[in-house]
Design a protein around this motif. Structure first.
Motif, PDB file in Angstrom:
ATOM      1  N   GLU A   1      46.618  42.467  44.350  1.00  0.00           N
ATOM      2  CA  GLU A   1      47.481  41.816  45.335  1.00  0.00           C
ATOM      3  C   GLU A   1      48.893  41.817  44.779  1.00  0.00           C
ATOM      4  N   ARG A   2      49.777  42.512  45.467  1.00  0.00           N
ATOM      5  CA  ARG A   2      51.159  42.630  45.005  1.00  0.00           C
ATOM      6  C   ARG A   2      51.850  41.284  44.863  1.00  0.00           C
ATOM      7  N   ALA A   3      51.663  40.428  45.837  1.00  0.00           N
ATOM      8  CA  ALA A   3      52.385  39.156  45.828  1.00  0.00           C
ATOM      9  C   ALA A   3      51.975  38.302  44.638  1.00  0.00           C
ATOM     10  N   ALA A   4      50.693  38.277  44.315  1.00  0.00           N
ATOM     11  CA  ALA A   4      50.233  37.473  43.184  1.00  0.00           C
ATOM     12  C   ALA A   4      50.769  38.013  41.868  1.00  0.00           C
ATOM     13  N   ALA A   5      50.699  39.331  41.692  1.00  0.00           N
ATOM     14  CA  ALA A   5      51.212  39.927  40.465  1.00  0.00           C
ATOM     15  C   ALA A   5      52.710  39.713  40.346  1.00  0.00           C
ATOM     16  N   ALA A  28      48.106  26.764  46.160  1.00  0.00           N
ATOM     17  CA  ALA A  28      47.283  26.452  47.325  1.00  0.00           C
ATOM     18  C   ALA A  28      46.899  27.786  47.945  1.00  0.00           C
ATOM     19  N   THR A  29      45.679  27.881  48.442  1.00  0.00           N
ATOM     20  CA  THR A  29      45.214  29.159  48.963  1.00  0.00           C
ATOM     21  C   THR A  29      44.165  28.976  50.040  1.00  0.00           C
ATOM     22  N   ALA A  30      44.080  29.972  50.903  1.00  0.00           N
ATOM     23  CA  ALA A  30      42.958  30.060  51.839  1.00  0.00           C
ATOM     24  C   ALA A  30      41.949  31.042  51.264  1.00  0.00           C
ATOM     25  N   GLY A  31      42.249  31.566  50.094  1.00  0.00           N
ATOM     26  CA  GLY A  31      41.314  32.418  49.387  1.00  0.00           C
ATOM     27  C   GLY A  31      41.872  33.715  48.863  1.00  0.00           C
ATOM     28  N   SER A  32      42.506  34.515  49.705  1.00  0.00           N
ATOM     29  CA  SER A  32      42.885  35.868  49.307  1.00  0.00           C
ATOM     30  C   SER A  32      43.909  35.903  48.177  1.00  0.00           C
ATOM     31  N   THR A  33      45.024  35.221  48.334  1.00  0.00           N
ATOM     32  CA  THR A  33      46.022  35.201  47.262  1.00  0.00           C
ATOM     33  C   THR A  33      45.476  34.468  46.047  1.00  0.00           C
ATOM     34  N   GLY A  34      44.675  33.454  46.268  1.00  0.00           N
ATOM     35  CA  GLY A  34      44.048  32.734  45.159  1.00  0.00           C
ATOM     36  C   GLY A  34      43.165  33.640  44.317  1.00  0.00           C
ATOM     37  N   ILE A  35      42.406  34.500  44.973  1.00  0.00           N
ATOM     38  CA  ILE A  35      41.559  35.454  44.252  1.00  0.00           C
ATOM     39  C   ILE A  35      42.437  36.363  43.406  1.00  0.00           C
ATOM     40  N   SER A  36      43.523  36.839  43.988  1.00  0.00           N
ATOM     41  CA  SER A  36      44.440  37.712  43.251  1.00  0.00           C
ATOM     42  C   SER A  36      45.074  36.982  42.074  1.00  0.00           C
ATOM     43  N   LEU A  37      45.505  35.755  42.300  1.00  0.00           N
ATOM     44  CA  LEU A  37      46.097  34.980  41.205  1.00  0.00           C
ATOM     45  C   LEU A  37      45.084  34.732  40.090  1.00  0.00           C
ATOM     46  N   PRO A  58      32.230  30.323  51.390  1.00  0.00           N
ATOM     47  CA  PRO A  58      31.472  30.284  50.136  1.00  0.00           C
ATOM     48  C   PRO A  58      31.705  31.529  49.281  1.00  0.00           C
ATOM     49  N   GLN A  59      31.887  32.677  49.912  1.00  0.00           N
ATOM     50  CA  GLN A  59      32.121  33.909  49.162  1.00  0.00           C
ATOM     51  C   GLN A  59      33.427  33.841  48.381  1.00  0.00           C
ATOM     52  N   LYS A  60      34.479  33.318  49.011  1.00  0.00           N
ATOM     53  CA  LYS A  60      35.757  33.189  48.313  1.00  0.00           C
ATOM     54  C   LYS A  60      35.652  32.158  47.198  1.00  0.00           C
ATOM     55  N   ARG A  61      34.946  31.058  47.435  1.00  0.00           N
ATOM     56  CA  ARG A  61      34.747  30.049  46.388  1.00  0.00           C
ATOM     57  C   ARG A  61      34.084  30.667  45.171  1.00  0.00           C
ATOM     58  N   GLU A  62      33.011  31.416  45.419  1.00  0.00           N
ATOM     59  CA  GLU A  62      32.260  32.033  44.317  1.00  0.00           C
ATOM     60  C   GLU A  62      33.121  33.019  43.538  1.00  0.00           C
ATOM     61  N   LEU A  63      33.880  33.835  44.235  1.00  0.00           N
ATOM     62  CA  LEU A  63      34.710  34.828  43.562  1.00  0.00           C
ATOM     63  C   LEU A  63      35.815  34.166  42.744  1.00  0.00           C
ATOM     64  N   ILE A  64      36.438  33.159  43.303  1.00  0.00           N
ATOM     65  CA  ILE A  64      37.503  32.441  42.586  1.00  0.00           C
ATOM     66  C   ILE A  64      36.978  31.863  41.274  1.00  0.00           C
ATOM     67  N   THR A  65      35.853  31.206  41.329  1.00  0.00           N
ATOM     68  CA  THR A  65      35.309  30.592  40.104  1.00  0.00           C
ATOM     69  C   THR A  65      34.743  31.650  39.155  1.00  0.00           C
ATOM     70  N   ALA A  66      34.190  32.744  39.694  1.00  0.00           N
ATOM     71  CA  ALA A  66      33.687  33.826  38.836  1.00  0.00           C
ATOM     72  C   ALA A  66      34.823  34.465  38.042  1.00  0.00           C
TER      73      ALA A  66
END
Length: 188
Positions: A1-5, A28-37, A58-66
């Protein structure tokens, strides 16, 4: 994710040490940028603390914590409410103090710059300069602003439009969605 980097790089370079080794990036995130960060922070050795509304998938939650980030879930709230994820994240970053930052994807101009330098150039190259319009789904506004600015520099009158996915138009959610102030600060 360009914005996160770009946000992490900008925080390091522009804030002259505001984010230091072992520090925490809070967002703060709805998931996508949070995953990138979370991914960027893991690669750079920073901690990552994300705040999201409790209806994030739930999929975004799992990926973020993973990816090693901590995820704090809060009830959806209006942006003016201190309990809104953006305001909670800002407060968490302030409490962490020196060496940690609030990435602030909705106001951070690094978001727009990343799309000016990257996304817009790719669109221009792939269309061989024949792009007449750019249409995208709603997000922080950084992609639309960055791509639009670059296209307008290269072509007299490209049209830029943003469309909000129907799933985001539910009446109970519309009043709670954070929308970017990027457009008030950038001349497209």
């Amino acid at each position: 994710e360009r914005a996160a980097a770009e946000a992490a790089e900008a925080a390091e370079a522009e804030a002259a040490g505001a984010l230091r080794e072992g520090g925490t990036v809070v967002e703060a995130t709805a998931g996508s940028t949070g995953i990138s960060l979370a991914l960027v922070c893991a690669a750079k050795g920073y901690r990552c603390h994300l705040v999201a509304a409790d209806d994030v998938s739930p999929q975004k939650r799992e990926l973020i914590t993973a990816l090693g980030a901590t995820l704090e879930l809060v009830r959806p709230a209006a942006i003016a409410d201190a309990a809104h994820p953006v305001n909670v994240a800002r407060a968490r970053a302030a409490a962490l103090g020196d060496g940690s930052i609030f990435a602030d994807q909705f106001e951070n101009l690094a978001n727009t710059r990343a799309h000016e330098a990257g996304t817009a150039a790719e669109i221009w190259a792939q269309t061989r300069g024949t792009v007449d319009a750019f249409v995208m789904g709603a997000g922080t506004g950084g992609t639309l602003a960055g791509v639009s600015r670059t296209l307008k520099r290269r072509k007299a009158d490209p049209r830029s439009r943003i469309r909000t996915p129907v799933s985001q138009l539910a009446p109970e959610r519309t009043r709670m969605r954070p929308y970017s102030a990027v457009f008030s600060r950038i001349q497209l």
